[in-house]
Motif scaffolding. Sequence first.
Motif, PDB file in Angstrom:
ATOM      1  N   ASN A   1       0.807  -1.222   0.000  1.00 51.24           N
ATOM      2  CA  ASN A   1       0.000   0.000   0.000  1.00 51.24           C
ATOM      3  C   ASN A   1       0.838   1.269   0.000  1.00 51.24           C
ATOM      4  O   ASN A   1       0.293   2.373   0.107  1.00 51.24           O
ATOM      5  CB  ASN A   1      -0.924   0.007   1.223  1.00 51.24           C
ATOM      6  CG  ASN A   1      -1.888  -1.159   1.229  1.00 51.24           C
ATOM      7  OD1 ASN A   1      -2.453  -1.496   0.198  1.00 51.24           O
ATOM      8  ND2 ASN A   1      -2.058  -1.793   2.386  1.00 51.24           N
TER       9      ASN A   1
ATOM     10  N   ASP B   1       3.288   4.358  -1.259  1.00 52.80           N
ATOM     11  CA  ASP B   1       3.499   5.182  -2.451  1.00 52.80           C
ATOM     12  C   ASP B   1       4.963   5.178  -2.851  1.00 52.80           C
ATOM     13  O   ASP B   1       5.304   5.360  -4.018  1.00 52.80           O
ATOM     14  CB  ASP B   1       3.055   6.627  -2.179  1.00 52.80           C
ATOM     15  CG  ASP B   1       1.559   6.741  -1.932  1.00 52.80           C
ATOM     16  OD1 ASP B   1       0.785   6.062  -2.631  1.00 52.80           O
ATOM     17  OD2 ASP B   1       1.168   7.498  -1.025  1.00 52.80           O
ATOM     18  N   VAL B   2       5.835   4.972  -1.861  1.00 54.40           N
ATOM     19  CA  VAL B   2       7.274   4.916  -2.112  1.00 54.40           C
ATOM     20  C   VAL B   2       7.927   4.201  -0.940  1.00 54.40           C
ATOM     21  O   VAL B   2       7.411   4.247   0.186  1.00 54.40           O
ATOM     22  CB  VAL B   2       7.875   6.344  -2.276  1.00 54.40           C
ATOM     23  CG1 VAL B   2       7.773   7.134  -0.983  1.00 54.40           C
ATOM     24  CG2 VAL B   2       9.321   6.293  -2.763  1.00 54.40           C
TER      25      VAL B   2
ATOM     26  N   PRO C   1       5.540  -2.851  -5.624  1.00 53.83           N
ATOM     27  CA  PRO C   1       4.435  -2.247  -6.362  1.00 53.83           C
ATOM     28  C   PRO C   1       4.535  -0.728  -6.473  1.00 53.83           C
ATOM     29  O   PRO C   1       3.617  -0.068  -6.951  1.00 53.83           O
ATOM     30  CB  PRO C   1       3.220  -2.641  -5.512  1.00 53.83           C
ATOM     31  CG  PRO C   1       3.760  -2.660  -4.120  1.00 53.83           C
ATOM     32  CD  PRO C   1       5.173  -3.178  -4.236  1.00 53.83           C
ATOM     33  N   CYS C   2       5.637  -0.176  -5.979  1.00 54.74           N
ATOM     34  CA  CYS C   2       5.830   1.272  -5.972  1.00 54.74           C
ATOM     35  C   CYS C   2       7.313   1.561  -6.148  1.00 54.74           C
ATOM     36  O   CYS C   2       8.141   0.656  -6.066  1.00 54.74           O
ATOM     37  CB  CYS C   2       5.315   1.868  -4.651  1.00 54.74           C
ATOM     38  SG  CYS C   2       6.246   1.311  -3.206  1.00 54.74           S
ATOM     39  N   PRO C   3       7.691   2.810  -6.404  1.00 46.38           N
ATOM     40  CA  PRO C   3       9.117   3.122  -6.549  1.00 46.38           C
ATOM     41  C   PRO C   3       9.891   2.898  -5.253  1.00 46.38           C
ATOM     42  O   PRO C   3       9.373   3.115  -4.157  1.00 46.38           O
ATOM     43  CB  PRO C   3       9.119   4.602  -6.959  1.00 46.38           C
ATOM     44  CG  PRO C   3       7.785   5.134  -6.569  1.00 46.38           C
ATOM     45  CD  PRO C   3       6.835   3.990  -6.654  1.00 46.38           C
TER      46      PRO C   3
ATOM     47  N   MET D   1       9.404   9.543  -8.027  1.00 43.66           N
ATOM     48  CA  MET D   1       8.089   8.914  -8.065  1.00 43.66           C
ATOM     49  C   MET D   1       7.384   9.246  -9.380  1.00 43.66           C
ATOM     50  O   MET D   1       6.757   8.382 -10.007  1.00 43.66           O
ATOM     51  CB  MET D   1       7.256   9.377  -6.869  1.00 43.66           C
ATOM     52  CG  MET D   1       7.756   8.877  -5.524  1.00 43.66           C
ATOM     53  SD  MET D   1       6.906   9.655  -4.128  1.00 43.66           S
ATOM     54  CE  MET D   1       5.209   9.100  -4.406  1.00 43.66           C
TER      55      MET D   1
ATOM     56  N   TRP E   1       8.906   7.164 -12.135  1.00 44.30           N
ATOM     57  CA  TRP E   1       8.500   5.758 -12.024  1.00 44.30           C
ATOM     58  C   TRP E   1       7.113   5.558 -12.642  1.00 44.30           C
ATOM     59  O   TRP E   1       6.887   4.623 -13.417  1.00 44.30           O
ATOM     60  CB  TRP E   1       8.509   5.348 -10.556  1.00 44.30           C
ATOM     61  CG  TRP E   1       8.359   3.880 -10.302  1.00 44.30           C
ATOM     62  CD1 TRP E   1       9.355   2.947 -10.225  1.00 44.30           C
ATOM     63  CD2 TRP E   1       7.131   3.170 -10.060  1.00 44.30           C
ATOM     64  NE1 TRP E   1       8.828   1.711  -9.961  1.00 44.30           N
ATOM     65  CE2 TRP E   1       7.462   1.812  -9.850  1.00 44.30           C
ATOM     66  CE3 TRP E   1       5.794   3.550 -10.003  1.00 44.30           C
ATOM     67  CZ2 TRP E   1       6.503   0.827  -9.577  1.00 44.30           C
ATOM     68  CZ3 TRP E   1       4.832   2.583  -9.743  1.00 44.30           C
ATOM     69  CH2 TRP E   1       5.180   1.237  -9.534  1.00 44.30           C
ATOM     70  N   HIS E   2       6.192   6.445 -12.305  1.00 48.17           N
ATOM     71  CA  HIS E   2       4.830   6.323 -12.825  1.00 48.17           C
ATOM     72  C   HIS E   2       4.772   6.668 -14.313  1.00 48.17           C
ATOM     73  O   HIS E   2       4.024   6.061 -15.076  1.00 48.17           O
ATOM     74  CB  HIS E   2       3.878   7.235 -12.040  1.00 48.17           C
ATOM     75  CG  HIS E   2       3.576   6.730 -10.668  1.00 48.17           C
ATOM     76  ND1 HIS E   2       2.792   5.625 -10.433  1.00 48.17           N
ATOM     77  CD2 HIS E   2       3.970   7.168  -9.441  1.00 48.17           C
ATOM     78  CE1 HIS E   2       2.697   5.400  -9.130  1.00 48.17           C
ATOM     79  NE2 HIS E   2       3.415   6.324  -8.513  1.00 48.17           N
TER      80      HIS E   2
ATOM     81  N   ASN F   1       1.345   5.634 -15.984  1.00 46.22           N
ATOM     82  CA  ASN F   1       0.269   5.890 -15.026  1.00 46.22           C
ATOM     83  C   ASN F   1      -0.272   7.299 -15.127  1.00 46.22           C
ATOM     84  O   ASN F   1      -1.424   7.552 -14.860  1.00 46.22           O
ATOM     85  CB  ASN F   1       0.761   5.633 -13.597  1.00 46.22           C
ATOM     86  CG  ASN F   1       1.065   4.161 -13.383  1.00 46.22           C
ATOM     87  OD1 ASN F   1       0.674   3.325 -14.188  1.00 46.22           O
ATOM     88  ND2 ASN F   1       1.765   3.847 -12.308  1.00 46.22           N
TER      89      ASN F   1
END
Length: 299
Positions: free
Chosen positions: A144, A146-147, A190-192, A269, A272-273, A278
């Motif tokens: 969950n 974000d980074v 699942p995130c940077p 971030m 990455w997206h 994204n």
Amino acid sequence: MVNRSINLHLVSDSTGETLNSIARAVLSRFDNPHVIHHRWSLVRSRMNLDQVLEGLEAEPGPVMFTLVDRSLRAALEETCHRLDIQCVSVLDPVEDMLTHAIGMPARQKRAAQHVMDADYFRRIDAMHYVLAHDDGQGLTGIANADVVLVGVSRSSKTPTCFYLANRGVKAANVPLVPGAAIPGELDDPPCPVVGLTIDPKSLIDIRRTRLKIIGTGGVRQGETDYVNEEAVKAEIIAARRLCAQRGWPVIDVTRRSIEETAATIMQQMELWHKKRGNHTDHAPEDPAAIVLGRPDAAG
């Protein structure tokens, strides 16, 4: 060179955080300015403003303000004109520009730093997340995040995570401990993931201070790898090598402020997206899969 002392009055109908940030950013461009700050917050009535005007009479100086009430603005500007004091509404130029670009006027309301809206609850949620996922805790919750920040002990991971939380970013941090395996949750994150590194000497100084605080300041160099110069260098090199192998960008925090580090993390971030399609917000061209240098290195 003129370097006299001045009074700077910051007048706001809210908490004054915006004015403080703008004034601090601009004053940082001057060499040792002698500035006496007069902060007037929550100026929402004529009674409040009269106190400001009395202060201006007693200690004249330039005024920066954010006031929505037109009558209060007019009274403040009139007094400044009479006293021959420079006075500027700091948000007006930006508001005028955006009004023209958007094609509609802004709502006339006070700053809403404390409005309990979706953004407020997002920041509170992020703060709770950081508390639950600090220093490798709650690894299952990384799904969950974000980074995720990784780095050796005392490389500013925790304070940076808390700063990011205040921006509404759920940031977990995982320490890179010599001889310890990397959590499986980071094999396909699942995130940077962003690494933080630091100059060995600076790190040793920070760690020694930490040892003194927790009551083991008597440890001499060489008695523990935690502050042993060769061991610390090897620890940092191993951490940077791991990040390079995993393709994780690394930020050198040696002479960066927490704010600068956080800003660079948010850029990473975005990258990455963007690479995953994204969103299309602007991001730097360079993926920075190498160590991002100290801010003063760019000259």
